[in-house]
Design an enzyme around this catalytic site. Sequence first.
Site, PDB file in Angstrom:
ATOM      1  N   ARG A  37     -55.589 -16.309 -45.075  1.00  0.00           N
ATOM      2  CA  ARG A  37     -54.883 -17.161 -46.074  1.00  0.00           C
ATOM      3  C   ARG A  37     -55.377 -18.598 -45.861  1.00  0.00           C
ATOM      4  NH1 ARG A  37     -53.482 -20.428 -42.996  1.00  0.00           N
ATOM      5  NH2 ARG A  37     -51.645 -20.589 -41.910  1.00  0.00           N
ATOM      6  N   GLY A 136     -58.100 -18.209 -34.459  1.00  0.00           N
ATOM      7  CA  GLY A 136     -57.571 -19.452 -33.885  1.00  0.00           C
ATOM      8  C   GLY A 136     -57.975 -20.472 -34.805  1.00  0.00           C
ATOM      9  N   SER A 140     -55.117 -17.837 -40.385  1.00  0.00           N
ATOM     10  CA  SER A 140     -54.179 -16.738 -40.046  1.00  0.00           C
ATOM     11  C   SER A 140     -54.921 -15.419 -39.874  1.00  0.00           C
ATOM     12  CB  SER A 140     -53.108 -16.914 -41.023  1.00  0.00           C
ATOM     13  OG  SER A 140     -51.931 -16.217 -40.614  1.00  0.00           O
ATOM     14  N   ASP A 186     -47.420 -16.741 -44.069  1.00  0.00           N
ATOM     15  CA  ASP A 186     -48.749 -15.899 -43.644  1.00  0.00           C
ATOM     16  C   ASP A 186     -48.488 -14.495 -43.861  1.00  0.00           C
ATOM     17  OD1 ASP A 186     -49.032 -18.398 -42.817  1.00  0.00           O
ATOM     18  OD2 ASP A 186     -49.368 -18.099 -40.673  1.00  0.00           O
TER      19      ASP A 186
HETATM   20  P1  ADP Z   1     -54.779 -17.940 -36.399  1.00  0.00           P
HETATM   21  O1  ADP Z   1     -53.674 -17.144 -36.952  1.00  0.00           O
HETATM   22  O2  ADP Z   1     -54.814 -19.385 -37.148  1.00  0.00           O
HETATM   23  O3  ADP Z   1     -56.220 -17.624 -36.431  1.00  0.00           O
HETATM   24  P2  ADP Z   1     -53.579 -17.901 -34.032  1.00  0.00           P
HETATM   25  O4  ADP Z   1     -53.560 -18.460 -32.792  1.00  0.00           O
HETATM   26  O5  ADP Z   1     -52.243 -17.798 -34.769  1.00  0.00           O
HETATM   27  O6  ADP Z   1     -54.551 -18.415 -34.927  1.00  0.00           O
HETATM   28  O7  ADP Z   1     -54.035 -16.296 -33.581  1.00  0.00           O
HETATM   29  C1  ADP Z   1     -55.179 -15.998 -33.069  1.00  0.00           C
HETATM   30  C2  ADP Z   1     -55.063 -14.767 -32.381  1.00  0.00           C
HETATM   31  O8  ADP Z   1     -54.983 -13.651 -32.783  1.00  0.00           O
HETATM   32  C3  ADP Z   1     -56.391 -14.614 -31.293  1.00  0.00           C
HETATM   33  O9  ADP Z   1     -56.342 -15.515 -30.312  1.00  0.00           O
HETATM   34  C4  ADP Z   1     -56.149 -13.160 -31.065  1.00  0.00           C
HETATM   35  O10 ADP Z   1     -55.103 -12.969 -29.945  1.00  0.00           O
HETATM   36  C5  ADP Z   1     -55.518 -12.666 -32.196  1.00  0.00           C
HETATM   37  N1  ADP Z   1     -56.440 -11.830 -33.045  1.00  0.00           N
HETATM   38  C6  ADP Z   1     -56.652 -12.117 -34.572  1.00  0.00           C
HETATM   39  N2  ADP Z   1     -57.226 -11.424 -35.152  1.00  0.00           N
HETATM   40  C7  ADP Z   1     -57.866 -10.532 -34.014  1.00  0.00           C
HETATM   41  C8  ADP Z   1     -58.898  -9.453 -33.859  1.00  0.00           C
HETATM   42  N3  ADP Z   1     -59.696  -9.233 -34.909  1.00  0.00           N
HETATM   43  N4  ADP Z   1     -59.249  -9.125 -32.669  1.00  0.00           N
HETATM   44  C9  ADP Z   1     -58.473  -9.451 -31.704  1.00  0.00           C
HETATM   45  N5  ADP Z   1     -57.449 -10.370 -31.729  1.00  0.00           N
HETATM   46  C10 ADP Z   1     -57.057 -10.976 -32.795  1.00  0.00           C
HETATM   47 MG    MG Z   2     -51.594 -17.586 -36.788  1.00  0.00          MG
END
Ligand code: ADP
Ligand code: MG
Length: 392
Positions: A37, A136, A140, A186
Amino acid sequence: MSAPLEPEVGALLEEAQRAFRKEFGSEPTLAVSAPGRVNLIGEHTDYNDGLVLPMALELVTVLVGVPRLDGLISLVTTSEYADEPRRVEFPLPTADQPLEPGMPRWANYVKGVIQHYPASPLPGFSAVVTSSVPLGGGLSSSASLEVATYTFLQQLCPDSVAAVMRAQVCQQAEHSFAGVPCGIMDQLISLFGQKGHALLIDCRSLETCPVPLSDPGVAVLITNSNVRHSLGSSEYPIRRRQCESAAKALGKKSLREVDMKDLEARKELLTKEEFRRARHVVGEIQRTSEAAAALSTSNYKTFGRLMVESHNSLRDDYEVSCPELDQLVTLALSVSGVYGSRMTGGGFGGCTVTLLEADAATRVMKHIQDQYKGTATFYLSKAADGAKVQPL
Ligand code: ADP
Ligand code: MG
């Protein structure tokens, strides 16, 4: 520069299916998707019982899998993340042995949703996760992974809880398994986004209201600064505490109960810093309400002005911007055809969101690429649907 569209879900599903065959030697029978999002306006208002206005993206997390009878859960992600192993296996939780967060960290988002899932009995399963949401990057990926997991579990063992409760389960997973005290926005938008609409969410009542955003002449451009300052994780809880103490000093449950006149009149009850934090939140809730009204009448100029006011308030009063985000906003605003631009997400890096005439997108991306002191990544996305079961 990319413009991910529906067909990309197909490509992701194929990638996940291929990986599943390779890892598990059989065909997956179930598939789901859940979007990332972008928040158009309403920043740092969710934990103040305020209003937010996000839209779901065409960037999605896909999960494919099969149930299994041996009580084990086997997960694979195709995403490269740090040095963590991409495959993990653990037994289904029991009353005596609940799941706990551990390594690899990425699996905690999935484990948390399994642990908090409000129906039983869940069978074990094998699953592969693929995603076009940058990890990251502030779009989200975490909520999209939680919501994809939840939607997958519904296929294994249907739930019968209220829609909002689903978002709360995913939020709880992020709180207790990833240690991130996030708001509810989110998860709500990843579950309930509607194609061609932004979603006005009242974080106090948890009511949602779709606002049309499907004008082909208007585009939403997301620009990733590709920086993330470590300050973000330590400052976030500080901002939350400051908001709580400001509300308390004013004798209110939350800053949602405060209006600008009230705040100005009782300024002396707050520290200077508390006052500026509260002024951002109170002003931002008002701006979000006005922005939703402007969008519903296709008043993009007003919407854009509110976005810029939001950015300035986040920069000056809330102090969560950074030089890179400020530069991206300034660069976008200097190009003709741009209605407005602002930082989006928690701040200290991550992305900006820009509302512009569709024809101006190439111009803006080029200008930013030429002038930005870092390396920017762009996403042009229409407002998309929330989580879905995908046919295989
Ligand atoms: P954002 O939500 O902004 O992308 P966050 O730090 O909240 O950043 O979340 C990112 C984390 O979510 C990654 O570091 C990982 O641990 C996990 N994650 C999200 N999508 C995946 C995916 N497709 N495969 C593995 N881990 C994921
Ligand atoms: Mg996040």
